[in-house]
Design a protein around this motif. Structure first.
Motif, PDB file in Angstrom:
ATOM      1  N   PRO A  93       2.524  -5.917   1.560  1.00 32.56           N
ATOM      2  CA  PRO A  93       1.973  -5.916   0.197  1.00 32.56           C
ATOM      3  C   PRO A  93       2.678  -4.933  -0.731  1.00 32.56           C
ATOM      4  N   ASP A  94       3.281  -3.907  -0.189  1.00 34.26           N
ATOM      5  CA  ASP A  94       4.016  -2.972  -1.057  1.00 34.26           C
ATOM      6  C   ASP A  94       5.254  -3.640  -1.650  1.00 34.26           C
ATOM      7  N   THR A  95       5.921  -4.394  -0.836  1.00 31.03           N
ATOM      8  CA  THR A  95       7.081  -5.132  -1.346  1.00 31.03           C
ATOM      9  C   THR A  95       6.624  -6.089  -2.452  1.00 31.03           C
ATOM     10  N   TYR A  96       5.478  -6.721  -2.208  1.00 29.33           N
ATOM     11  CA  TYR A  96       4.929  -7.617  -3.238  1.00 29.33           C
ATOM     12  C   TYR A  96       4.746  -6.867  -4.560  1.00 29.33           C
ATOM     13  N   THR A  97       4.113  -5.712  -4.463  1.00 27.75           N
ATOM     14  CA  THR A  97       3.847  -4.930  -5.674  1.00 27.75           C
ATOM     15  C   THR A  97       5.136  -4.538  -6.379  1.00 27.75           C
ATOM     16  N   GLN A  98       6.103  -4.154  -5.563  1.00 26.18           N
ATOM     17  CA  GLN A  98       7.383  -3.708  -6.113  1.00 26.18           C
ATOM     18  C   GLN A  98       8.085  -4.812  -6.911  1.00 26.18           C
ATOM     19  N   TRP A  99       8.030  -6.025  -6.397  1.00 27.83           N
ATOM     20  CA  TRP A  99       8.769  -7.120  -7.025  1.00 27.83           C
ATOM     21  C   TRP A  99       7.936  -7.925  -8.015  1.00 27.83           C
ATOM     22  N   TYR A 100       6.620  -7.980  -7.767  1.00 26.53           N
ATOM     23  CA  TYR A 100       5.804  -8.833  -8.639  1.00 26.53           C
ATOM     24  C   TYR A 100       4.969  -8.026  -9.626  1.00 26.53           C
ATOM     25  N   GLY A 101       5.132  -6.728  -9.583  1.00 26.31           N
ATOM     26  CA  GLY A 101       4.586  -5.914 -10.646  1.00 26.31           C
ATOM     27  C   GLY A 101       3.089  -5.727 -10.682  1.00 26.31           C
ATOM     28  N   GLY A 102       2.388  -5.914  -9.592  1.00 25.37           N
ATOM     29  CA  GLY A 102       0.961  -5.642  -9.582  1.00 25.37           C
ATOM     30  C   GLY A 102       0.508  -5.571  -8.147  1.00 25.37           C
ATOM     31  N   ALA A 103      -0.630  -4.922  -7.922  1.00 25.42           N
ATOM     32  CA  ALA A 103      -1.130  -4.846  -6.555  1.00 25.42           C
ATOM     33  C   ALA A 103      -1.563  -6.230  -6.093  1.00 25.42           C
ATOM     34  N   HIS A 104      -1.415  -6.496  -4.813  1.00 27.44           N
ATOM     35  CA  HIS A 104      -1.858  -7.767  -4.256  1.00 27.44           C
ATOM     36  C   HIS A 104      -3.375  -7.699  -4.095  1.00 27.44           C
ATOM     37  N   GLY A 105      -4.064  -8.659  -4.684  1.00 24.98           N
ATOM     38  CA  GLY A 105      -5.525  -8.581  -4.704  1.00 24.98           C
ATOM     39  C   GLY A 105      -6.206  -9.250  -3.527  1.00 24.98           C
ATOM     40  N   ALA A 106      -5.451  -9.727  -2.555  1.00 22.76           N
ATOM     41  CA  ALA A 106      -6.090 -10.416  -1.433  1.00 22.76           C
ATOM     42  C   ALA A 106      -5.348 -10.079  -0.146  1.00 22.76           C
ATOM     43  N   THR A 107      -5.139  -8.801   0.039  1.00 29.97           N
ATOM     44  CA  THR A 107      -4.367  -8.375   1.212  1.00 29.97           C
ATOM     45  C   THR A 107      -5.056  -8.758   2.518  1.00 29.97           C
ATOM     46  N   ASP A 108      -6.379  -8.886   2.474  1.00 28.55           N
ATOM     47  CA  ASP A 108      -7.105  -9.264   3.688  1.00 28.55           C
ATOM     48  C   ASP A 108      -6.721 -10.661   4.167  1.00 28.55           C
ATOM     49  N   LEU A 109      -6.234 -11.480   3.255  1.00 28.08           N
ATOM     50  CA  LEU A 109      -5.861 -12.842   3.642  1.00 28.08           C
ATOM     51  C   LEU A 109      -4.432 -12.922   4.172  1.00 28.08           C
ATOM     52  N   LEU A 110      -3.660 -11.859   3.965  1.00 28.87           N
ATOM     53  CA  LEU A 110      -2.249 -11.920   4.371  1.00 28.87           C
ATOM     54  C   LEU A 110      -2.114 -12.223   5.864  1.00 28.87           C
ATOM     55  N   GLY A 111      -3.065 -11.717   6.639  1.00 30.71           N
ATOM     56  CA  GLY A 111      -3.013 -11.947   8.087  1.00 30.71           C
ATOM     57  C   GLY A 111      -3.206 -13.407   8.469  1.00 30.71           C
ATOM     58  N   GLN A 112      -3.879 -14.159   7.603  1.00 31.24           N
ATOM     59  CA  GLN A 112      -4.109 -15.589   7.883  1.00 31.24           C
ATOM     60  C   GLN A 112      -2.915 -16.442   7.464  1.00 31.24           C
ATOM     61  N   ALA A 113      -1.942 -15.791   6.791  1.00 29.78           N
ATOM     62  CA  ALA A 113      -0.873 -16.566   6.171  1.00 29.78           C
ATOM     63  C   ALA A 113       0.382 -16.617   7.030  1.00 29.78           C
ATOM     64  N   VAL A 114       1.017 -17.743   6.995  1.00 30.80           N
ATOM     65  CA  VAL A 114       2.259 -17.971   7.728  1.00 30.80           C
ATOM     66  C   VAL A 114       3.330 -18.370   6.728  1.00 30.80           C
ATOM     67  N   TYR A 115       4.544 -17.907   6.936  1.00 29.00           N
ATOM     68  CA  TYR A 115       5.653 -18.283   6.044  1.00 29.00           C
ATOM     69  C   TYR A 115       6.040 -19.727   6.374  1.00 29.00           C
ATOM     70  N   GLY A 116       5.900 -20.587   5.374  1.00 27.54           N
ATOM     71  CA  GLY A 116       5.979 -22.015   5.654  1.00 27.54           C
ATOM     72  C   GLY A 116       7.352 -22.651   5.579  1.00 27.54           C
ATOM     73  N   LEU A 117       8.365 -21.993   6.112  1.00 31.53           N
ATOM     74  CA  LEU A 117       9.672 -22.651   6.217  1.00 31.53           C
ATOM     75  C   LEU A 117       9.579 -23.577   7.429  1.00 31.53           C
ATOM     76  N   THR A 118       9.249 -24.825   7.165  1.00 34.05           N
ATOM     77  CA  THR A 118       8.797 -25.717   8.230  1.00 34.05           C
ATOM     78  C   THR A 118       9.673 -25.687   9.460  1.00 34.05           C
ATOM     79  N   GLU A 119      10.945 -25.888   9.304  1.00 35.46           N
ATOM     80  CA  GLU A 119      11.837 -26.063  10.447  1.00 35.46           C
ATOM     81  C   GLU A 119      11.908 -24.815  11.332  1.00 35.46           C
TER      82      GLU A 119
END
Lengths: 375, 375, 375, 375
Positions: free
Chosen positions: A136-162
């Protein structure tokens, strides 16, 4: 009727069904998945609708676009008027209990706020940037605001299918990669993983059509300004850089920096990434091709061109295909790897649907067989 | 297996099949129709392949392109390389006994010569001009040579699907209309038939993308010459005129002349016809709309825009849809009717496939459900 | 120095000057005219600057753009950065006493408000719609608000250069015609004046590049929406209609209505007007050509194409030229007249400069000799 | 008259002339240079004519285009029809004794053959590739045939104006650089000369509009094929490579190889070169900018952008300007240098005219002041 369906789908009818299929009956046995589209008034939303509406396993139940709520879809996207889909609504108007999956085409920041409101029962295929970065720090650094749903980050997968099929299958939230990272990582990851190239010296010169900038009104995407002209933008500062560095770094097991220079090209769709790489050790153009061939031998949408043919965005327009080819460089010890996709399809809505297919047990190509539109 | 198929498709299983269908099984019960494409290296050929390759009832068995014989399809059309279709061949190399239908995308004159060589058992969906005109003298007058297959003219039907469905079903040869006549006649015929407009005073200002000129190398279709510019061409002398006059004349039951002025617009696909018409008697914009609505109430690809929305080629790009709308004119007693199609789809390959569906008992929309590609 | 100048320009030196000129000296004897540009951040403003900056008799003293005041021109129009012109300012910041002429590229309504504030000593070349209509009620009807400077209407002349040269020379305010009326009236007025065509039955199908819509941010002029597509707009309701009807009506000495249907074409610049006309009495294609040839025999920017060549916007791009040609119609008693211009040059900034030349005694072509940019 | 001219131009009148000039008389005292254009039917020929026709010191006496001999220029290039230039002829029909300079827009190989036939009294500004390479063996290697006019190589100077002004002034033959080398060398040479970058590790990703491919009929430059798409071509094998390596090598005083990867972009004109360079020693983005600023402080057509503005082909379209800017790279020790030109102007006909100005004593900017055409 449900009882009859049970009867048919099991036991003695199983053999019959096999016959039917052999004889030309196509099975679409799943009852339809109820889908909602968040951000239905943007280009990625529209392309998701275009594809999902013809997916035999999807029923689009809600189209969400806050600022256009109350309008018919035909008003916002006349080309989709034939579908007879429900009018646009706000997220609050949706009965989310009846929704199985939400495709999210919202801009970053808005996306995670809206996704955070959804019940856990709703799976999410997110086309925004909000769940791509694990840190989430990288997110803040590049997207200019704190991530408001960091609790969900654990449920998320990077979807580069292959490259993440197994995780995607079981994920609640799939964060589809940015359009540029899709093309670049598809070309680079197998080479980095197999230690064919120097992961810390990758130079990517990328060119994109203007839909990459979305439907928001901007002077530089007016026809009169973007047409008949070409220029780089966001040099050294594009928000797709941290994704690239996260994924390439992880594949290389080291911290890396990537030179990524995007250009705006006078076309609506299409993305071409020309990657200039330094070969490792005794890697060669051939060994790079081997690495790609092995990585994608079962990937229905990856077309490796090995006969000297050159990837071109024309060849993939409107489709979920990605063309990749490796070329010799005049500079010794280097090679050039080129990848072409349609930024709105494989780079966004198509890959989203591909991920949906994995998440809900459909064939990976379902709803995505459309051939490129050329010319 | 064939016996089992018979068993399944008839008698006691009929009920079962209905259940299957109600429960989400799609029937594609026909064994596949064997198809050949004549003129597979041109744009209409390519678009036919693009669509037919995904048609569940078609198997493309032969791709014919004399001057490219021996080449793989991917060489001629890289975007179709994923299909794994057979290499291009000459017509002589094809086993025509095994072919049920030939789609012909050849230029005029060549088309009828090649079609004349085919066995009677092969049905023909012709996208050339050779069987559109019922009068061979008119053909000679406009196409500059005697018609070499006049004996086949009697087997040919004018393939404007929405107006000739019944004839098309039983025809051996279906002559698909030119791209311009498709859009214009769809807009004009219901009005002429119902005596809403003066059939002898129709002025059509038409605009087409450059694919209308085919893939032949011409200076005026180079990117640098056609791009960022617009001009009329073939003023008063375009070869689609006799078709228009034949069909409008027949609908009006009188000999008519049509003002048809085509323009070359800087886009690849798309055709927009703006028709300036004189109202008859007490016809009004509303009565014109009524006539169109009645004519197309069961036509799945005709979209009448009645809420002030304006047809645009963007709204139908890559699809088989046709948008039509009627507008009031400032000049009293006149109206403006606008129609938009994709010249390569509804104006050629799509309509060809629609006709094929009728000829071979498929649903009229089979293989044609693709939505427009926008942006 | 001024005394020396008097000496040189008169008396015994007159002969010498003639020799100088004969020998290759070009005279640009006027001291420079001080110009201001109102609306310097729009496309017409930019094109005016592009041309005026190289005019030997103009010194651009002030660039006015309210919302961009304080910015350098290079920020708003990077292609003009090389000129070293002063930064953008508000109108209030300008010392209008030192200004001889104001070129106005403001939107309608704003234009007359700003022009009304200028001292009488400033001549005005207005590219907006505000002084084109002689009848303020017609203005209100079409532009949706009362005209706030009706007292100035009497000082204004309709600036269709080729038809109003004498009035323009002495006018304080010259109202340059709209882009469409420029092309249409250049083609139609000589025919109406000489009673060659029915002034009340003119049908104009017009096509314009997207700069015609200005630089304001609109969804339909985004590259992704306007590109690769074509559609009519403002059918029967475009604001250039009253101008057309005013001028054609005056030429015909009767009240007329015109069918004017504009289309948005996927190109930045260029305008092509295809005019469908009914011939009067014994008028013919040849007599129409005669009328045009006579009317424009001394017009340096009008190119009549009489050898079958067809006007094309490519042929006039970036230049002040207008191509016109007459063609036979298949419908008896009718003809087709086609005119092509660059909407930003002859249709706006170029004609403005041409009018300026007349107003300030320069050769009509001064600063306008640039050839079309093709390809 | 000639005597009067002598009188006026010398002696007591010199002072008078100075007054005249101060008072607004412009002197164009040279009698006109008689010019011929070889290859007048191609794009570079056309753009040369477009510019030279308005050059006050040039009289175009002959337009040579073998395959179009006998045709009026308006037939081949309608946009140049207004000029009233002589019809196209063969070289044999030209009275070369009356010609001072030949601009050559012929394809390579043909160019040197035709140039070899000209009398020594004719100076040559060659836009082909034939006199760019000093080593005839390199020519043979890249252009596939022996050089047929090696004896003339000694008379030829590489015409990169800003770097070879002194040689150009006195040369009989000036070989204008290729369009890509023009942009790349303008960006790279000052950096190499001042040892700011590693001359042997330059990676250039170049993008060009389709006019770069000339007017010859090719499938890949058809509107329908090149439009709305982008792809690299000639990877590692483009014929501009030896020029780049010759000039960069000479500047670095070592043999170098360059990675040069051109791309075809969907626009008519414009060329953007993104150069990825490795910094030497303690070079920085700032020191690179210093090197460029010093090199081009007196170069009227070079625009260094130092405020973060980004070069774009839109900003130079139709003009002789070149925009250059330096940017920081994320990869340590590297930088990105971007250059934009119009390939037909600064990349060909404009630079040719600039060289002509040097060769014949005109101001370097004469005939080249046209501002970019935007939009």
């Amino acid at each position: 009727m449900a009882a009859a369906r049970q009867l048919i789908l099991s036991g003695p009818f199983a053999y019959l069904i096999r016959i039917f299929k052999a004889e030309g009956f196509t099975m679409a046995s799943k009852s339809k998945i109820a889908a909602a589209v968040l951000g239905a008034s943007g280009y990625t939303g529209a392309d998701l609708i275009r594809l999902a509406a013809l997916h035999p396993g999807i029923e689009i139940k809600a189209l969400i676009a806050k600022s256009h709520a109350g309008q018919p879809l035909a008003k916002v996207f006349p080309h989709l008027g034939v579908l007879g889909l429900p009018d646009l609504v706000t997220s609050e108007e949706v009965d989310w209990e009846g929704i199985d999956v939400a495709f999210c085409g919202l801009p970053h920041a808005t996306a995670h706020q809206e996704i955070a409101k959804l019940p856990e029962s709703v799976k999410v295929v997110d086309m925004s940037a909000d769940f791509r970065l694990r840190d989430p720090d990288t997110y803040t650094q590049w997207y200019g605001g704190a991530h408001g749903a960091t609790d969900l980050l654990g449920q998320a997968v990077y979807g580069l299918t292959e490259h993440y099929r197994d995780c995607i299958k079981d994920a609640r939230i799939v964060a589809c990669p940015g359009c540029y990272p899709t093309a670049i990582l598809l070309a680079m990851l197998p080479l980095v993983k197999r230690k064919q190239i120097d992961a810390g010296a990758i130079i990517v010169d990328a060119k994109s059509g203007v839909t990459g900038a979305g439907r928001a009104l901007k002077q530089n995407t007016l026809f009169a300004e973007a047409g008949e002209g070409l220029s780089p933008y966001g040099i050294g500062a594009h928000r797709h850089i941290p994704e690239l560095e996260q994924e390439i770094g992880q594949a290389a097991d080291e911290t890396v920096r990537v030179n990524f220079t995007p250009h705006l090209a006078p076309m609506a769709r299409g993305e071409l990434c020309t990657c200039y790489v330094a070969l490792k050790d005794d890697a060669t153009v051939d060994s790079l091709r081997d690495a790609l061939r092995d990585a994608y031998k079962d990937a229905p949408f990856i077309q490796l061109l090995e006969d000297g043919s050159i990837p071109a965005t024309q060849n993939v327009r409107g489709s979920n295909y990605c063309q990749i080819a490796v070329f010799a460089d005049r500079l010794e010890g280097r090679a050039i790897v080129v990848a072409a996709i349609d930024n709105l399809v494989k780079g966004s809505a198509g890959q989203a649907l591909q991920n949906f297919n994995l998440m809900f047990g459909f064939d990976e190509t379902e709803g995505l067989k459309q051939l490129p539109l050329f010319p």
